[in-house]
Structure formats: structure tokens, C-alpha cells
Design a protein around this motif. Structure first.
Motif, PDB file in Angstrom:
ATOM      1  N   GLN A   1       0.818  -1.125   0.133  1.00  0.00           N
ATOM      2  CA  GLN A   1       0.003  -0.024  -0.055  1.00  0.00           C
ATOM      3  C   GLN A   1       0.889   1.310   0.018  1.00  0.00           C
ATOM      4  O   GLN A   1       0.816   2.289  -0.651  1.00  0.00           O
ATOM      5  N   GLU A   2       1.926   1.233   0.857  1.00  0.00           N
ATOM      6  CA  GLU A   2       2.832   2.676   1.144  1.00  0.00           C
ATOM      7  C   GLU A   2       3.432   2.647  -0.376  1.00  0.00           C
ATOM      8  O   GLU A   2       3.495   3.939  -0.988  1.00  0.00           O
ATOM      9  N   ARG A   3       4.050   1.296  -1.247  1.00  0.00           N
ATOM     10  CA  ARG A   3       4.718   1.559  -2.428  1.00  0.00           C
ATOM     11  C   ARG A   3       3.856   2.160  -3.491  1.00  0.00           C
ATOM     12  O   ARG A   3       3.999   2.901  -4.400  1.00  0.00           O
ATOM     13  N   ALA A   4       2.590   1.755  -3.565  1.00  0.00           N
ATOM     14  CA  ALA A   4       1.524   1.970  -4.554  1.00  0.00           C
ATOM     15  C   ALA A   4       0.979   3.386  -4.388  1.00  0.00           C
ATOM     16  O   ALA A   4       0.528   4.308  -5.174  1.00  0.00           O
ATOM     17  N   ALA A   5       1.144   4.157  -3.267  1.00  0.00           N
ATOM     18  CA  ALA A   5       0.790   5.329  -2.787  1.00  0.00           C
ATOM     19  C   ALA A   5       1.679   6.348  -3.078  1.00  0.00           C
ATOM     20  O   ALA A   5       1.671   7.688  -3.298  1.00  0.00           O
ATOM     21  N   ILE A   6       3.072   5.962  -3.558  1.00  0.00           N
ATOM     22  CA  ILE A   6       4.035   6.963  -4.079  1.00  0.00           C
ATOM     23  C   ILE A   6       3.687   7.585  -5.295  1.00  0.00           C
ATOM     24  O   ILE A   6       3.707   6.666  -6.367  1.00  0.00           O
ATOM     25  N   LYS A   7       3.639   8.865  -5.500  1.00  0.00           N
ATOM     26  CA  LYS A   7       3.001   9.562  -6.810  1.00  0.00           C
ATOM     27  C   LYS A   7       4.655  10.178  -7.464  1.00  0.00           C
ATOM     28  O   LYS A   7       5.497  10.432  -6.777  1.00  0.00           O
ATOM     29  N   PRO A   8       4.206  10.411  -8.528  1.00  0.00           N
ATOM     30  CA  PRO A   8       5.453  11.229  -9.321  1.00  0.00           C
ATOM     31  C   PRO A   8       5.470  12.752  -8.836  1.00  0.00           C
ATOM     32  O   PRO A   8       4.576  13.268  -8.235  1.00  0.00           O
ATOM     33  N   TYR A   9       6.716  13.379  -8.656  1.00  0.00           N
ATOM     34  CA  TYR A   9       6.884  14.743  -7.987  1.00  0.00           C
ATOM     35  C   TYR A   9       6.093  15.410  -8.974  1.00  0.00           C
ATOM     36  O   TYR A   9       6.063  15.463 -10.211  1.00  0.00           O
ATOM     37  N   GLY A  10       5.230  16.356  -8.276  1.00  0.00           N
ATOM     38  CA  GLY A  10       4.430  17.518  -9.153  1.00  0.00           C
ATOM     39  C   GLY A  10       2.935  16.717  -9.605  1.00  0.00           C
ATOM     40  O   GLY A  10       2.165  17.388 -10.309  1.00  0.00           O
ATOM     41  N   ALA A  11       2.505  15.610  -9.034  1.00  0.00           N
ATOM     42  CA  ALA A  11       1.272  15.135  -9.462  1.00  0.00           C
ATOM     43  C   ALA A  11       0.065  15.834  -9.041  1.00  0.00           C
ATOM     44  O   ALA A  11      -1.021  15.791  -9.109  1.00  0.00           O
ATOM     45  N   GLU A  12       0.276  16.560  -7.578  1.00  0.00           N
ATOM     46  CA  GLU A  12      -0.533  17.425  -7.264  1.00  0.00           C
ATOM     47  C   GLU A  12      -0.822  18.713  -7.755  1.00  0.00           C
ATOM     48  O   GLU A  12      -1.802  19.494  -7.656  1.00  0.00           O
ATOM     49  N   LEU A  13      -0.088  18.803  -8.768  1.00  0.00           N
ATOM     50  CA  LEU A  13      -0.138  20.326  -9.545  1.00  0.00           C
ATOM     51  C   LEU A  13      -1.025  20.495 -10.292  1.00  0.00           C
ATOM     52  O   LEU A  13      -1.844  21.727 -10.353  1.00  0.00           O
ATOM     53  N   PHE A  14      -1.998  19.390 -10.814  1.00  0.00           N
ATOM     54  CA  PHE A  14      -3.124  19.733 -11.430  1.00  0.00           C
ATOM     55  C   PHE A  14      -4.394  19.402 -10.783  1.00  0.00           C
ATOM     56  O   PHE A  14      -5.564  19.140 -11.191  1.00  0.00           O
ATOM     57  N   SER A  15      -4.261  19.577  -9.280  1.00  0.00           N
ATOM     58  CA  SER A  15      -5.442  19.574  -8.401  1.00  0.00           C
ATOM     59  C   SER A  15      -5.625  21.070  -8.013  1.00  0.00           C
ATOM     60  O   SER A  15      -6.579  20.936  -6.930  1.00  0.00           O
ATOM     61  N   GLY A  16      -5.075  22.035  -8.392  1.00  0.00           N
ATOM     62  CA  GLY A  16      -5.086  23.155  -8.168  1.00  0.00           C
ATOM     63  C   GLY A  16      -6.026  24.361  -8.640  1.00  0.00           C
ATOM     64  O   GLY A  16      -6.141  25.276  -8.277  1.00  0.00           O
ATOM     65  N   GLY A  17      -6.832  23.745  -9.596  1.00  0.00           N
ATOM     66  CA  GLY A  17      -7.778  24.472 -10.412  1.00  0.00           C
ATOM     67  C   GLY A  17      -7.123  25.590 -11.132  1.00  0.00           C
ATOM     68  O   GLY A  17      -7.767  26.718 -11.306  1.00  0.00           O
ATOM     69  N   PHE A  18      -6.274  25.152 -12.191  1.00  0.00           N
ATOM     70  CA  PHE A  18      -5.954  25.893 -13.100  1.00  0.00           C
ATOM     71  C   PHE A  18      -6.987  26.450 -13.991  1.00  0.00           C
ATOM     72  O   PHE A  18      -7.001  27.645 -14.589  1.00  0.00           O
ATOM     73  N   ARG A  19      -7.769  25.675 -14.427  1.00  0.00           N
ATOM     74  CA  ARG A  19      -8.857  25.618 -15.284  1.00  0.00           C
ATOM     75  C   ARG A  19      -9.732  26.716 -14.810  1.00  0.00           C
ATOM     76  O   ARG A  19     -10.546  27.399 -15.689  1.00  0.00           O
ATOM     77  N   GLY A  20      -9.968  27.013 -13.447  1.00  0.00           N
ATOM     78  CA  GLY A  20     -10.888  27.787 -12.970  1.00  0.00           C
ATOM     79  C   GLY A  20     -10.453  29.116 -12.700  1.00  0.00           C
ATOM     80  O   GLY A  20     -10.947  29.903 -12.153  1.00  0.00           O
ATOM     81  N   MET A  21      -9.119  29.478 -13.082  1.00  0.00           N
ATOM     82  CA  MET A  21      -8.417  30.683 -12.742  1.00  0.00           C
ATOM     83  C   MET A  21      -7.911  31.190 -14.227  1.00  0.00           C
ATOM     84  O   MET A  21      -6.685  31.525 -14.368  1.00  0.00           O
ATOM     85  N   ARG A  22      -8.675  31.347 -15.042  1.00  0.00           N
ATOM     86  CA  ARG A  22      -8.451  31.659 -16.472  1.00  0.00           C
ATOM     87  C   ARG A  22      -7.836  33.141 -16.784  1.00  0.00           C
ATOM     88  O   ARG A  22      -8.632  34.302 -15.829  1.00  0.00           O
ATOM     89  N   SER A  23      -7.103  33.420 -17.204  1.00  0.00           N
ATOM     90  CA  SER A  23      -6.466  35.125 -17.505  1.00  0.00           C
ATOM     91  C   SER A  23      -7.680  35.906 -18.296  1.00  0.00           C
ATOM     92  O   SER A  23      -8.404  35.253 -19.240  1.00  0.00           O
ATOM     93  N   ASP A  24      -7.863  36.980 -17.846  1.00  0.00           N
ATOM     94  CA  ASP A  24      -8.712  38.000 -18.841  1.00  0.00           C
ATOM     95  C   ASP A  24      -8.193  38.667 -19.889  1.00  0.00           C
ATOM     96  O   ASP A  24      -8.586  39.405 -20.494  1.00  0.00           O
ATOM     97  N   GLY A  25      -6.831  38.397 -20.122  1.00  0.00           N
ATOM     98  CA  GLY A  25      -6.069  38.995 -21.095  1.00  0.00           C
ATOM     99  C   GLY A  25      -5.646  40.416 -20.918  1.00  0.00           C
ATOM    100  O   GLY A  25      -4.912  41.161 -21.582  1.00  0.00           O
ATOM    101  N   LEU A  26      -5.586  40.867 -19.525  1.00  0.00           N
ATOM    102  CA  LEU A  26      -5.398  42.401 -19.396  1.00  0.00           C
ATOM    103  C   LEU A  26      -3.900  42.458 -18.563  1.00  0.00           C
ATOM    104  O   LEU A  26      -3.512  43.332 -18.112  1.00  0.00           O
TER     105      LEU A  26
END
Length: 603
Positions: free
Chosen positions: A106-131
């Protein structure tokens, strides 16, 4: 038998144990076929050479180096110097995959790649307005222009396909590629070529041209996603549900335009330094996530275990240590992997590891593997002065107590006890094991009749309620350090809490009594006198299980001990079950809890 005799003789000949005269005796097939003189000579040679081989095969007879003092090769068993080198070394030979024993599946399977949490931060919900000031003006954008003073203009100017806006009375002005933060100065400079005095200019990027970017490769949802040119590549990767943790690379992401690689992005730069610079996106750009490259797995005394991707097939240990958040005190690294076809394992100091090369598939466990020469002990209760003490390792209780200032009139120095974390853990483990056995024994028992099933159901409800409450109890880890009212001079451990109780003239009555209370200690009063003074025992009480808890943590049966000032009378509950075996099991656990927590758990 003849075959056996031939083998025996051949073995003797191969070992060189027969003389030349014996070897020429071709007819002889065993020792019994030889003459008495020849047989005696052969047996003598066999004994002589067997002794020589035994001496060669045995290790040198030296005193084993069981332990050694710092900087010395000294055996504590004999007091003699030992010159024999240590034969077991992580630095020599090859070893099997020892890491499997250090991590569960279980411990071995729980190890993730470094940076795996990066795409749980909601980038798609923080879109730039171009300004943002760095946004570069593109064809199709719309610019709001207001001019007042020497002339007046109020208009929305589109950026044409050649990157110009047309300003009345001024003409075309090149704005393509101009950062939004510099647009106002560019427009003002152009207008002032015609109206040099008394003119004010205001500009604003009202709308930006949307772009569609292809996201492909080792992502979870490849596809074509919409955004604006100033959006980060993280916005588009997040829309594709992030990088595939099993296959994708976080260090090789190509930004392609017109079939050519415009820039290769390394998300480790963003994760480590917050830097992710790339050209502004255009319609038709492609983000290609490559297959994951070589990786190493890091765990142990680190902030979090991760798979780290390497840029090349090899990397220095220093670069891995820099990526990893090491816990304070880390001193060693255990490296396990393969070189060629051979498994290897090496144990390095942290400094040695930084100069070591790691490669694909290596597993590195960091350890704080330096044993301190000092321990920290805390004092609680009635004492004078400081609460924490730094002691040399191996310090004993009595020598420590002689350094603690107390007021003998206020401190009951004969009732010293110790709270120790390891004891609390063992108490908790023993309790959990008892509760597990209780559930396994009674909750799964079959029933042969409907009446028995009903009884089983009632018992199961009783057990479930009891187990739920029992699991919430927290053992104190109290260690009794007296024997026949005399302190035992035990060795102290790091983290020990030495309790010096305050002198008291009271007795506490608790558990299954109607009015739990404290009462003044009187010499001639018995346990039952105090219980009667507390309203007597309740209907749930077990009058055969009354305990006395001493201030030093000792727990004794009330029928076998004399009351003292500071004691606690603990009346345990009776188990309301017709199943005698079940009642005994629960009663035993109740007693176990009472000893570990000084609590009479109510059923």
C-alpha cells in the motif's frame, strides 16, 4: 556396492590422499581391498589432510566484535582489542532488493510522481482575462481609445490582420506584439506626432482573440482546448485532466508551432522556483507531453515520498537531495538498484551520497541514522526549577532525581513514576489485540436456532458499543518504578516524563459509585467506608473488582492492599451478559483499560 567403492576410491585419488604406490594398485576398488600396510598408510594420509583442510576452512579464532566504544575496537565481553575487520558492509558486493521489506504494498502504491498534485489546484478555474501587462497585442484584439484635449476621439479600434489600428486624423499605428502595459505609451506617442500639445490619451484592451491549443501525448484526456493567448500552458494541461502519472513526463513538454518545437518546458522549474516562461500562445499551437524518462524513488525521512524524473539517464546524488525536502537530522542514504543485471545496495553518509551517481530505477531511502549522545527528560508534578533536562545517554533515575530541586514537604518523593511513550504504545497495541480477539470470537459466531440468533444479536450490539468506546481510550504509558516501596534505579529514555506527585491528604473514589468524590484520608477507614461515603456502589458495579490506584501508577486489588493518602479507589463495572465466557473476556479488557488509563470504562 561396487559402484560405491569405485566412487570412494576415486574421491581419495582426486583429493590426493593416496600415495603413488596406492594409485598404481588398479585392482583396488575400496580400502578393504588394500593390504593392511597400504590401508594404514592411506588412513593416516586422510586424517592428516582432513585436519589441514579443517584448519583452512575455519575462520580465525578471535574475539567477536559485538560492540565497540567510539573510536575503539574493543569487545565489551572480553575487554580485549579486536583487529578483525567487519565483514558485513553495504559498500561491498551485490545484494537483493531489500527495499521490498521496508515498504508495504500500500505504501509503495501510494507514491506518486513529483508534481502529481499540480493539477489539483484548479488552473482551469483561474483563467486569465487578457489584461495582464505582459499580454502581447494580436490581430483580432479590440482596443478602446479615448482622446481629449486638442482633439477628441472615442472609439473601439480592431487590430487588423497586419497588426495595425487606424486612428482618425492620425492614421495606422503598428501595435501587434506590443505588451498591454506599453500600449498606452505607443498610442500616445503616435497621436502626439499630429497633436503635440494639450492632448490626453487613454487605452484599454477590451477583448482578446481566443485561441485553440491541441494537448496531446501522455495526458489523461488529449484534445483541443480553448483559451486566450496569455493563458499558461498549465491552464491547457489542466483542461486535459493533467499528465498521466504512470506514463507522462513532467520534464519534457514541447510547445510546438507550425510543426516545430518552439520551447521545451520543464515543470520542475515551476515546482521548485515558480518559473514557467514560454512564448504567448497562438491559434493552432500544440502541447506535446513526452513519455516519462528515467526515474528514481525517494522516501524515508523526507517531507513526502515521490518518484523523481531524471533529465538524463544518470544524475548526481546532490541533485536528488536538492529536489527532496529532507527532514532535519538526515545523515545517511540507502541506495538500492541494479547495475547491469546485478542488484546492488549501498549505504552512504549524506556527503558521500551527494557525490554518487544515481540511475533509472534506483530507490533511495534517507535516514537520520546518527544516534545522539544525549536524551531529553521532562519533569511534571510538584518540583522546583526547570521542567526539561538534557542528560547523557544511559543516565539513571536516581542520579537524575538527585539533580531535581523539590520541597520535601510538598512532594511525595516516594511515589515517583514515569510516563513513557513506548509503554503507552505497547498498552495500546495490547488493548487493540484484545478487542480484535473479542470481535473475532463473538461477532462471527454462528447460531443454530432463532432464540440463539436473537441472543447473539444482543451480544453483538453490546460488544460493538463496548469496542467503540474502548478504542477511544488513550493509555497513559505509566511505568511503575518501585518494588516493595523502593525506587528501582532504571535507565532513562529520551522523552520520558518523570512524575513527582504532590503530597495530598485525600482519597479519590471513582468508577461505579453514586457520588464520585474526594475524601479526607483517615488511617482507620477501610475501602468500603470510603465507598459508602460516596453513596455506595451502583447497580452496574462489580463488587468483586475494586482496585486501588497508587500515585506511583501501581494498581492493586482492594482486598490485598492497605489504603494510603493519595490513593484512588476505582470500582469497576460488571458485565451484563448471560454468556459467562463473554462476560469474562469483557471484564478482563475493562481491567486492562483501568490499569492503562485509570478509567473504569462504563458499559
Amino acid at each position: 556396492m561396487k559402484g560405491l567403492r569405485v566412487i570412494a576410491l576415486s574421491a581419495l585419488m582426486g583429493a590426493g590422499m593416496l600415495s603413488s604406490t596406492l594409485v598404481t594398485t588398479a585392482q583396488a576398488q575400496s580400502l578393504s581391498d588394500l593390504s593392511p600396510e597400504q590401508r594404514a598408510e592411506a588412513e593416516q594420509r586422510m586424517a592428516s589432510q582432513s585436519g589441514q583442510q579443517s584448519e583452512q576452512s575455519l575462520p580465525p579464532q578471535v574475539n567477536p566484535q559485538v560492540f565497540s566504544a567510539s573510536g575503539q575496537q574493543l569487545s565489551p565481553l572480553t575487554g580485549q582489542n579486536v583487529q578483525q575487520p567487519v565483514r558485513s558492509s553495504w559498500r561491498t558486493g551485490t545484494y537483493g532488493p531489500v527495499m521490498e521489506e521496508m515498504l508495504s504494498e500500500q505504501e509503495r502504491a501510494a507514491i506518486k510522481p513529483y508534481g502529481a498534485e499540480l493539477f489539483s489546484g484548479g488552473f482551469r478555474g483561474m483563467r486569465s482575462d487578457g489584461l495582464n501587462p505582459e499580454y502581447q497585442i494580436m490581430p483580432g484584439d479590440q482596443i478602446t481609445l479615448r482622446v481629449w484635449g486638442a482633439t477628441e476621439v472615442q472609439s473601439i479600434l480592431p487590430v487588423d490582420a497586419q497588426g495595425f489600428v487606424f486612428i482618425p486624423s492620425v492614421g495606422p499605428v503598428k501595435v501587434q506584439g506590443t505588451p498591454a502595459g506599453q500600449l498606452n505609451s505607443v498610442i500616445t506617442r503616435a497621436i502626439k506626432t499630429v497633436y503635440p500639445n494639450e492632448v490626453n490619451v487613454y487605452t484599454n484592451v477590451q477583448g482578446v482573440q481566443p485561441v485553440a491549443v491541441m494537448v496531446t501525448g501522455k495526458v489523461n484526456r488529449p484534445g483541443r482546448y480553448a483559451g486566450v493567448p496569455s493563458d499558461s500552458v498549465l491552464y491547457f494541461l489542466d483542461q486535459a485532466s493533467g499528465i498521466d502519472n504512470e506514463l507522462g513526463s513532467y520534464r519534457r513538454i514541447d510547445l510546438m508551432r507550425d510543426g516545430k518545437v518552439l520551447k521545451t518546458l520543464d515543470l520542475y522549474d515551476f515546482l521548485q522556483n515558480g518559473q514557467l516562461k514560454h512564448p504567448q500562445l497562438k491559434e493552432g499551437d500544440t502541447l506535446l507531453v513526452h513519455e516519462r524518462g528515467p526515474k528514481v524513488t525517494v522516501y524515508g525521512d523526507v517531507g513526502r515520498a515521490y518518484h523523481y524524473e531524471l533529465v538524463e539517464n544518470q544524475a548526481s546524488g546532490a541533485s536528488i537531495a536538492e529536489l527532496t525536502k529532507l527532514n532535519p537530522g538526515v545523515s545517511h542514504a540507502l541506495l538500492v538498484g541494479t547495475r547491469g543485471v546485478n542488484p546492488v545496495a549501498d549505504y552512504f553518509t549524506l556527503q558521500q551520497f551527494q557525490q554518487t551517481q544515481v540511475t533509472d530505477g534506483d530507490e533511495i531511502a534517507f535516514f537520520a541514522d546518527v544516534r545522539a549522545d544525549q536524551i531529553v527528560v521532562q519533569v511534571e508534578g510538584s518540583y522546583l526549577g526547570q521542567s526539561y533536562f538534557v542528560l547523557p545517554k544511559g543516565a539513571r533515575l536516581l542520579e537524575f532525581l538527585n539533580t531535581v530541586a523539590i520541597d520535601p514537604k510538598e512532594t511525595d518523593y516516594n511515589s515517583v513514576s514515569i510516563r513513557r511513550q513506548s509503554v503507552a504504545e505497547r498498552q495500546k497495541k495490547a488493548l487493540e489485540e484484545s478487542l480484535d480477539r473479542l470481535e473475532q470470537t463473538y461477532l462471527g459466531a454462528p447460531s443454530s436456532t432463532a432464540e440463539e440468533a436473537q441472543v447473539r444479536a444482543q451480544e453483538a450490539e453490546l460488544i460493538s458499543q463496548f469496542v467503540e468506546k474502548a478504542r477511544d481510550t488513550k493509555p497513559t504509558g505509566r511505568l511503575v518504578v518501585t518494588n516493595n516501596d523502593q525506587l528501582v534505579d532504571i535507565r532513562l529514555q529520551h522523552g520520558d516524563v518523570v512524575t513527582l506527585p504532590k503530597r495530598t491528604d485525600s482519597v479519590l473514589i471513582s468508577g461505579e459509585v453514586y457520588v464520585p468524590q474526594s475524601a479526607v484520608f483517615v488511617d482507620n477507614k477501610t475501602v468500603w467506608d470510603y465507598i459508602d461515603g460516596a453513596g455506595g456502589i451502583t447497580q452496574r458495579a462489580d463488587d468483586d473488582r475494586i482496585l486501588i490506584v497508587r500515585q506511583n501508577g501501581e494498581v492493586v486489588d482492594a482486598d490485598e492492599a492497605q489504603l494510603r493518602a493519595g490513593d484512588e479507589i476505582l470500582v469497576l463495572p460488571a458485565v451484563s451478559s448471560k454468556n459467562i465466557q463473554l462476560a469474562q473476556s469483557i471484564s478482563q479488557i475493562v481491567y486492562q483499560i483501568a490499569v492503562a488509563t485509570k478509567v473504569a470504562l462504563d458499559l
